[in-house]
Motif scaffolding. Structure first.
Motif, PDB file in Angstrom:
ATOM      1  N   GLU A 205       0.832  -1.210   0.000  1.00 29.34           N
ATOM      2  CA  GLU A 205       0.000   0.000   0.000  1.00 29.34           C
ATOM      3  C   GLU A 205       0.862   1.255   0.000  1.00 29.34           C
ATOM      4  N   THR A 214      -3.836   2.989  -5.485  1.00 32.81           N
ATOM      5  CA  THR A 214      -4.210   2.323  -4.240  1.00 32.81           C
ATOM      6  C   THR A 214      -4.241   0.826  -4.519  1.00 32.81           C
ATOM      7  N   PRO A 292      -9.738   2.454   0.298  1.00 30.13           N
ATOM      8  CA  PRO A 292      -9.005   3.237  -0.708  1.00 30.13           C
ATOM      9  C   PRO A 292      -8.779   4.653  -0.198  1.00 30.13           C
ATOM     10  N   HIS A 293      -7.533   5.061  -0.230  1.00 26.30           N
ATOM     11  CA  HIS A 293      -7.142   6.302   0.425  1.00 26.30           C
ATOM     12  C   HIS A 293      -7.914   7.503  -0.126  1.00 26.30           C
TER      13      HIS A 293
END
Length: 376
Positions: A205, A214, A292-293
């Motif tokens: 990640e 991501t 997911p960032h």
């Protein structure tokens, strides 16, 4: 007074401050803008076609015709996948992409949910007993009259990283925690690998962040490549393509539902909650795929799953699922139902609640198969 979170302790007010800085999990309505926002945030959206597809082998077994295929996605080892369909059928069938789970078990991918030309390894049979009612659900689904594609994806099976590519500290941490990952059911080599990949996913990640994507984005990219291949087959009706998966496979199904216009229906099993429902309960239990960032600034996980409304969606929930709270699952169900109502398509969303722990058992499989037959 701020709520106290057991995993945050004296930093529990951090949650309140994060919400003050920017509202978390705002309602993201279904539609083109939300879907494009998801795709942009995930990254990895270009050139989504299989390269150099090869037929590795074929077989006939238990009323099914099977193929092993391989292709390149443009980086890393070749992806291997199985295609399964009923023997003797000549007309085009609906195509289903069956998505293997995470399970903390990356040594194998497609083998966890599908049988190829040989009998399943004992470790796989034991795994299926807990997760899938003791059977290869992809084969059972193909027998219902579908062409089923079962690909490995990034980090699993044919797409897994070798231990030799992992930093020494990961192997040292793996061996230091040996009493946790050794079990009677799993051979030592496989158990050690699976444990190492727990630590390795955190490193991957970080690489994703450096590479502008991501983990969810890379995996969904590879899954869309697989869907696009499925639609090119002359035995598949490209107008009827769906996806299905449990747990990490349900995670992948939600991402496909949100980002792949070719998907006409999706089944998400054992992978639905609001993000708020995960706080202080299940954050550490889940893969980076679920986080997911940056998405929390735009919407909730349930919003992402519902972003294709009115596209048909079935979500199956396990009431005693150790990975989620009932409150988080119920809140997600209500939020998805509200999205489909706002899209004028309440009947196109179906939420089903089953007793028991995290699983996709025979009862759930039969209900999902019948639903897929009704919408494809």
């Amino acid at each position: 007074m701020d709520k106290t979170y057991q995993h945050l302790g004296s930093f529990s007010d951090w949650v309140t401050e994060a919400n003050r800085q920017q509202l978390l999990y705002p309602l993201a309505q279904p539609g083109h803008d939300t879907r494009e926002g998801v795709r942009t945030l995930l990254g990895f959206t270009k050139d989504e076609v299989t390269k150099d597809v090869r037929l590795e082998s074929s077989w006939e077994k238990d009323g099914l015709y099977g193929e092993e295929l391989s292709w390149s996605v443009g980086y890393g080892p070749r992806t291997h996948a199985w295609v399964l369909k009923p023997l003797g059928v000549t007309e085009k069938l609906a195509g289903i992409i069956a998505l293997h789970d995470h399970g903390g078990f990356k040594f194998y991918g497609k083998e966890k949910i599908a049988d190829g030309p040989r009998e399943a390894e004992p470790v796989i049979a034991a795994y299926r007993d807990d997760a899938y009612g003791g059977r290869a659900f992809a084969n059972a689904l193909a027998k219902e009259g579908f062409v089923v594609l079962v690909p490995d994806t990034f980090l699993w099976g044919s797409r897994k990283f070798p231990l030799s590519a992992m930093p020494d500290w990961i192997l040292e941490a793996t061996d230091a925690t040996g009493s946790i990952w050794k079990t009677d059911d799993v051979p030592l080599e496989i158990a050690r690998y699976n444990r190492a990949t727990y630590f390795h996913e955190f490193m991957i990640e970080k690489y994703c962040a450096l590479l502008g994507t991501t983990l969810a984005g890379v995996i969904s990219h590879e899954d869309r490549i697989a869907v696009n291949y499925l639609q090119t087959r002359n035995d598949v009706n490209p107008e009827n393509t769906a996806c299905i998966g449990l747990s990490g496979g349900g995670n992948r199904a939600a991402l496909l539902q949100a980002t792949c216009d070719a998907i006409k229906a999706a089944v998400i099993v054992g992978l639905m909650s609001t993000y708020e429902g995960l706080l202080d309960h299940n954050v550490t239990s889940h893969t980076w795929m679920l986080f997911p960032h940056g998405w929390a600034r735009h919407g909730d996980w349930s919003d992402l799953a519902a972003s294709r409304a009115p596209s048909p969606l079935l979500v199956q929930y396990d009431l005693e699922d150790e990975l989620f709270t009932r409150e988080g699952m119920q809140a997600a169900h209500e939020r998805i139902a509200s999205h489909y109502k706002s899209a004028g398509a309440s009947k196109n969303y179906q939420g089903e609640f089953y007793p028991g722990a995290h699983k996709f058992d025979l009862e759930m499989q039969q209900a999902a198969f019948a639903w897929l037959k009704g919408v494809t």
